[in-house]
Design a protein around this motif. Structure first.
Motif, mmCIF file in Angstrom:
data_model
loop_
_atom_site.group_PDB
_atom_site.id
_atom_site.type_symbol
_atom_site.label_atom_id
_atom_site.label_comp_id
_atom_site.label_asym_id
_atom_site.label_seq_id
_atom_site.Cartn_x
_atom_site.Cartn_y
_atom_site.Cartn_z
ATOM 1 N N ILE A 6 -32.376 24.283 -83.543
ATOM 2 C CA ILE A 6 -32.453 25.154 -82.350
ATOM 3 C C ILE A 6 -31.536 26.365 -82.526
ATOM 4 O O ILE A 6 -31.927 27.510 -82.254
ATOM 5 C CB ILE A 6 -32.048 24.358 -81.089
ATOM 6 C CG1 ILE A 6 -33.141 23.336 -80.785
ATOM 7 C CG2 ILE A 6 -31.847 25.286 -79.895
ATOM 8 C CD1 ILE A 6 -32.724 22.302 -79.774
ATOM 9 N N THR A 7 -30.337 26.118 -83.011
ATOM 10 C CA THR A 7 -29.395 27.225 -83.201
ATOM 11 C C THR A 7 -29.939 28.240 -84.212
ATOM 12 O O THR A 7 -29.842 29.458 -84.022
ATOM 13 C CB THR A 7 -28.043 26.680 -83.711
ATOM 14 O OG1 THR A 7 -27.619 25.663 -82.840
ATOM 15 C CG2 THR A 7 -26.999 27.785 -83.754
ATOM 16 N N ALA A 8 -30.553 27.745 -85.279
ATOM 17 C CA ALA A 8 -31.116 28.647 -86.292
ATOM 18 C C ALA A 8 -32.234 29.497 -85.706
ATOM 19 O O ALA A 8 -32.338 30.706 -85.956
ATOM 20 C CB ALA A 8 -31.648 27.822 -87.467
ATOM 21 N N GLN A 9 -33.074 28.830 -84.901
ATOM 22 C CA GLN A 9 -34.183 29.592 -84.271
ATOM 23 C C GLN A 9 -33.633 30.681 -83.347
ATOM 24 O O GLN A 9 -34.092 31.819 -83.332
ATOM 25 C CB GLN A 9 -35.060 28.635 -83.461
ATOM 26 C CG GLN A 9 -36.109 27.955 -84.331
ATOM 27 C CD GLN A 9 -37.025 27.083 -83.470
ATOM 28 O OE1 GLN A 9 -36.620 26.582 -82.435
ATOM 29 N NE2 GLN A 9 -38.236 26.911 -83.942
ATOM 30 N N ALA A 10 -32.608 30.241 -82.577
ATOM 31 C CA ALA A 10 -32.022 31.213 -81.641
ATOM 32 C C ALA A 10 -31.433 32.393 -82.382
ATOM 33 O O ALA A 10 -31.612 33.560 -81.988
ATOM 34 C CB ALA A 10 -30.940 30.527 -80.815
ATOM 35 N N ALA A 11 -30.747 32.097 -83.497
ATOM 36 C CA ALA A 11 -30.152 33.182 -84.290
ATOM 37 C C ALA A 11 -31.224 34.111 -84.847
ATOM 38 O O ALA A 11 -31.089 35.347 -84.831
ATOM 39 C CB ALA A 11 -29.330 32.589 -85.429
ATOM 40 N N GLY A 36 -42.998 33.378 -76.354
ATOM 41 C CA GLY A 36 -43.316 32.018 -76.829
ATOM 42 C C GLY A 36 -42.073 31.320 -77.369
ATOM 43 O O GLY A 36 -41.819 30.148 -77.066
ATOM 44 N N VAL A 37 -41.266 32.070 -78.159
ATOM 45 C CA VAL A 37 -40.050 31.490 -78.747
ATOM 46 C C VAL A 37 -39.072 31.090 -77.653
ATOM 47 O O VAL A 37 -38.513 29.984 -77.658
ATOM 48 C CB VAL A 37 -39.392 32.504 -79.721
ATOM 49 C CG1 VAL A 37 -38.037 31.979 -80.187
ATOM 50 C CG2 VAL A 37 -40.298 32.753 -80.901
ATOM 51 N N VAL A 38 -38.865 31.978 -76.686
ATOM 52 C CA VAL A 38 -37.939 31.692 -75.582
ATOM 53 C C VAL A 38 -38.404 30.467 -74.815
ATOM 54 O O VAL A 38 -37.622 29.572 -74.464
ATOM 55 C CB VAL A 38 -37.808 32.922 -74.658
ATOM 56 C CG1 VAL A 38 -37.030 32.560 -73.395
ATOM 57 C CG2 VAL A 38 -37.113 34.059 -75.387
ATOM 58 N N SER A 39 -39.714 30.471 -74.571
ATOM 59 C CA SER A 39 -40.280 29.345 -73.824
ATOM 60 C C SER A 39 -40.059 28.022 -74.584
ATOM 61 O O SER A 39 -39.696 27.003 -74.005
ATOM 62 C CB SER A 39 -41.761 29.636 -73.604
ATOM 63 O OG SER A 39 -42.420 28.493 -73.268
ATOM 64 N N GLU A 40 -40.260 28.085 -75.900
ATOM 65 C CA GLU A 40 -40.054 26.901 -76.745
ATOM 66 C C GLU A 40 -38.576 26.466 -76.678
ATOM 67 O O GLU A 40 -38.261 25.275 -76.567
ATOM 68 C CB GLU A 40 -40.454 27.242 -78.204
ATOM 69 C CG GLU A 40 -40.296 26.110 -79.214
ATOM 70 C CD GLU A 40 -41.170 24.898 -78.915
ATOM 71 O OE1 GLU A 40 -40.788 23.804 -79.328
ATOM 72 O OE2 GLU A 40 -42.230 25.054 -78.241
ATOM 73 N N LEU A 41 -37.676 27.415 -76.755
ATOM 74 C CA LEU A 41 -36.239 27.112 -76.690
ATOM 75 C C LEU A 41 -35.882 26.459 -75.351
ATOM 76 O O LEU A 41 -35.111 25.501 -75.289
ATOM 77 C CB LEU A 41 -35.435 28.418 -76.857
ATOM 78 C CG LEU A 41 -35.209 28.889 -78.291
ATOM 79 C CD1 LEU A 41 -34.612 30.286 -78.284
ATOM 80 C CD2 LEU A 41 -34.272 27.936 -79.028
ATOM 81 N N GLN A 42 -36.464 27.037 -74.286
ATOM 82 C CA GLN A 42 -36.196 26.483 -72.957
ATOM 83 C C GLN A 42 -36.630 25.010 -72.885
ATOM 84 O O GLN A 42 -35.921 24.154 -72.359
ATOM 85 C CB GLN A 42 -36.951 27.280 -71.891
ATOM 86 C CG GLN A 42 -36.230 28.555 -71.504
ATOM 87 C CD GLN A 42 -37.036 29.339 -70.491
ATOM 88 O OE1 GLN A 42 -38.264 29.403 -70.616
ATOM 89 N NE2 GLN A 42 -36.365 29.926 -69.538
#
Lengths: 520, 361
Positions: A6-11, A36-42
């Motif tokens: 998750i941290t890697a995706q966020a970065a 889509g990415v934000v939604s996935e992170l949420q």
């Protein structure tokens, strides 16, 4: 492991956003991907929170969750910023055109961005800087409002009789033709005080005239005066004009005597009486001039003052000299103009009368101290009709001058001279029409005009019955070509008959003079 | 002067008219070499441009040049800074064939003094009128500045318009109740800035933005405050070249139609701004109230055109601006009617009665 993912995706998303945020125009599909990415992170964050609450996660896991929540919030903020920028870009972009809609209409409903406004501001600042730099470095400045003018005059003469040159210097021989020395003039005029409320302005004029003769240049002051408008000169043509002029100036006597400079002469040489009666010289003094009851035809911007007047008090001994006696000369002139419409055939029909009362200091030949005071009076009458294209002018002037003593041909001690001329002209072209010269234009276009005329001039220096056959008769055929507002070429053919011939004035001389006067 | 010389002078004078041929425009038998067209206005700073009318659009878009491109006829436009009176002077001296914009007062006064011309189209109509004063003015009505100085370029249609505005506020003797001076627009604006005049008719927006003027009163679309402008042709030109006149009128009517289309509204604002007379925003603000462009851009010689000029004659007599009678036989509709039929625009434009009320919309 999942937290690392998750941290890697966020970065990765943050990196992508930091690069994209500076681009004004992000494509919509990129924003959708980000969404889509934000939604996935949420989603992943919610799942992590759920699992943590079930497992009573230790404080380290809790810290990771909080860190993730922070990253998600940052991502949300950046996404919102990105969306706002994208919307602004979309608004600034030209909207799709409706059928038949003009480019200007589309432009009218297209917003300007802040960057556009800043660009325009920069352009304006550049323009302001350029203007101020130009003003400071390349434009001459004056203390008071000033207009600079002047002229250069070139002339070529041909005469049928070979005459001895008078201004060539050196060794001479009689010649038929040659260029005359160049003449020039320079003048300054302007406002010393501009009365915005009433138009009672104080103006000035300073003019110098130069001539070359026998290898040297002589420059002399012609006009030098201050002029005050005691009548409002606001530009309202229905108002009468009125000025007081103090200084050296032309004398308002007749028509031809006032045309002393080449810029204003219709004929290259003045009428015989102008020099014969010592008119046409500038004088130093005070002049009151103006007009009454102007008749205005607004349908054609035509102004005809019913009565124009001029009354002057002068030293009387010519230009650039102090007074030579206690007496003052007086000059007066009245002109009546018919108050008719522009369309009338009698338009610009003027009748004028002039009077000059002069006092001269007389001394025997060769003497420099006055031994007697005498009168030197002039009387004039003129009639002028300028109804373009036609011009007719008739003028007569008489002089009555006391002599130091009685002579054989003037036993009463008075010499009486008389001169008159008739000038008939025809003008074609537009230069003398205000409507034509006032036409709006981008270039330096100026309408040309051509003026053909014939003048019959006669001067009798002494009308005494004992002084017969002393007249000078001159007939001039002329063509004036006005190229521009201030540039003209004059060609005059003159046949002169001297009833009393001398060495430099043969009985009959035919001459051609061409004069080019270019003023600026 | 000897009699022989004097006789020679007379002969020379009588022979002078023979030179006239040198000064007048050389014309071919079939077509003129040049068509000289005047506008009674010019752009700011002496720019040769007009604005605000379909005829101005035609000039800017080169309609007349295109119409005669294959005929080898030169089109010469003259934009007179001296406005309507200068147009009269130029025509009186044989230097003009047609005029694309002439206000009621100079057109009618010129006709009364014997200038022969035919009104072939109405050039403009309607509009808002603003009486403005210096920025420091506290006046709310012309009545508040009685006795003070008003400025107008006398001899132009605006002079009559000023008198109509004053009459609307009960002032029937303007020359007695005000000091009215004659100035061109640039001088008027300078006088407003220095506060030396109390009022003038002008477009207020730009001057207000500069802080040098303010509106005293604004009157919107009052058909009785103005009368239609005229597009005319000199009688001599018309009788010699009726075919040419028809082609000019048809080209102008075509452009008038284009000018009424909503899709071209913005294009016109942009065109008119080029003249610099009014700013882009002034043009937009002036015309934004006109929902149907046909009501203001209208070439018809209808009852409103005739009635407007007849009313103007009465007013000019009342204000002693007219010294002679005006014969109203100068209206020539055949060219307009032919153009409307050819372009199938017979019923396109609204018509107004003599009072300005719309009869056909």
């Amino acid at each position: 492991m999942s937290s690392f993912k998750i941290t890697a995706q966020a970065a990765a998303v943050l990196l992508a956003l930091s690069g994209g945020a500076v681009q004004a125009a992000q494509p919509n599909n990129e924003i959708n991907t980000l969404k889509g990415v934000v939604s996935e992170l949420q989603k992943q964050l919610q799942e992590l929170k759920k699992s943590n609450s079930r497992a009573s996660a230790p404080s380290l896991e809790q810290a990771r969750v909080e860190e993730l929540a922070k990253q998600v919030n940052e991502l949300r903020a950046q996404l919102a910023k990105q969306q706002t920028a994208a919307q602004a870009t979309q608004a600034a972009a030209p909207a799709p055109s409706a059928e038949g809609e003009s480019a200007e209409a589309i432009a009218a409903r297209t917003s300007a961005t802040k960057a556009d406004v800043q660009g325009l501001r920069a352009d304006m600042e550049n323009y302001k800087y350029d203007q101020s730099r130009l003003q400071e470095r390349n434009i001459p400045s004056v203390t008071r409002n000033t207009k600079i003018g002047g002229s250069v005059t070139a002339r070529y003469d041909y005469q049928s009789e070979a005459l001895t040159p008078t201004n060539s210097g050196g060794i001479t021989s009689p010649n038929h033709h040659g260029f005359a020395p160049l003449g020039f003039a320079l003048n300054f005029s302007g406002n010393l005080y501009r009365d915005y409320a009433e138009g009672r302005d104080l103006t000035y004029r300073l003019a110098l005239s130069g001539s070359n003769s026998a290898g040297s240049t002589t420059t002399s002051l012609t006009d030098a005066y201050l002029r005050y408008s005691f009548q409002p000169a606001t530009g309202n043509v229905e108002d009468p004009l009125g000025t007081v002029t103090l200084g050296q100036q032309t004398v308002a006597f007749g028509l031809d005597a006032q045309a002393t400079d080449p810029e204003v002469k219709a004929v290259i040489n003045n009428a015989g009486f102008v020099s014969g009666l010592s008119l046409g010289t500038r004088q130093t003094g005070l002049v009151l001039a103006g007009d009454f009851a102007p008749y205005v035809d607004f349908s054609n911007n035509y102004r005809a003052p019913l009565l124009s007047y001029s009354l002057g008090l002068f030293n009387g001994n010519g230009a650039n000299r102090g007074d030579n006696n206690n007496a003052k000369d007086i000059a007066g002139r009245l002109v009546y103009t018919l108050p008719v419409d522009y369309s009338s055939w009698l338009r610009q029909l003027q009748v004028g009368t002039s009077y000059y009362r002069g006092v001269t200091s007389l001394a025997p030949t060769g003497g420099t101290t006055q031994t007697k005071s005498g009168t030197n009076n002039r009387y004039g009458f003129d009639i002028n009709w300028t109804h373009l294209p036609y011009t007719v002018t008739y003028e007569i002037a008489e002089g009555k001058q006391d002599l130091i003593s009685a002579t054989k041909i003037n036993p009463d001690g008075i010499q009486r001279g008389r001169g008159q001329y008739l000038n008939i002209g025809y003008t074609w072209g537009e230069q003398f029409l205000k409507s034509a010269t006032g036409v709006a234009k981008y270039d330096d276009f100026w309408p040309k005009s051509y003026q053909a005329f014939v003048r019959f001039d006669e001067f009798d220096p002494n009308r005494s019955g004992l002084s017969l056959n002393d007249k000078v008769l001159a007939t001039t055929l002329g063509l004036n070509i006005f190229f521009a507002e201030t540039t003209k070429l004059q060609i005059n053919y003159t046949s002169t008959r001297n009833q009393t011939p001398t060495a430099d004035k043969p009985a009959k001389v035919n001459s051609v003079a061409a004069l080019l006067n270019a003023a600026f | 002067m000897k009699r022989r010389s004097f006789n020679s002078a007379l002969i020379a004078g009588l022979a002078a008219p023979a030179l006239i041929g040198l000064g007048t425009q050389a014309r071919a038998a079939g077509n003129p070499t040049t068509i000289r067209i005047g506008f009674s206005n010019a752009g700011s700073g002496g720019r040769p441009l007009s604005s605000g009318t379909f005829a101005a659009n035609a000039a800017m878009l080169g309609d007349i040049e295109k119409e005669f491109a294959t005929d080898n006829i030169k089109i010469e436009y003259k934009y007179f800074v001296g406005a309507g009176p200068a147009t009269n002077e130029n025509f009186a001296n044989g230097l003009l064939d047609l005029c694309f914009s002439h206000g009621d007062l100079p057109f009618l006064v010129g006709n009364s003094t014997g200038l022969k011309r035919k009104a072939i189209l109405s050039g403009s109509r309607g509009g808002d009128v603003h009486l403005i004063g210096p920025a420091s003015s506290t006046a709310k009505s012309p009545v508040d500045i009685k006795g003070k100085t008003l400025s107008v370029q006398k001899g132009t249609a605006t002079q009559l318009q000023l008198y109509r505005v004053l009459e609307k506020f009960g002032i029937t003797e303007p020359e007695k109740e005000f000091r009215i001076i004659s100035q061109i627009k640039d001088d008027q604006r300078a006088s407003l800035a220095t506060g030396n005049i109390a009022g003038a008719i002008d477009t207020p927006f730009g001057l207000e933005a500069r802080g040098v003027a303010k509106r005293i009163v604004s009157l919107y679309d009052d058909p009785l405050l103005s009368s239609p402008g005229t597009i005319w042709v000199g009688e001599a030109f018309e009788s010699q070249y009726p075919g040419i006149v028809q082609r000019i009128v048809t080209a102008l009517v075509k452009r008038a139609h284009w000018s009424t289309l909503e899709a071209n509204r913005e294009t016109q604002y942009q065109l008119w701004t080029r003249s610099g007379t009014d700013t882009y925003l002034d043009n937009k603000e002036n015309w934004s109230r006109v929902k149907d462009l046909r009501t203001r851009i209208n070439p018809l010689l209808d009852d409103y055109y005739v009635g407007g000029l007849q009313k103007a004659v009465g007013e000019m007599k009342k204000y002693r601006l007219l010294r002679r009678e005006v014969n109203m036989d100068f209206i020539e509709r055949k060219y307009l009617n032919h153009a409307l039929a050819e372009l199938k625009l017979e019923n396109y434009w609204p018509t107004q009665d003599a009072q300005g009320k719309f009869v056909r919309t």
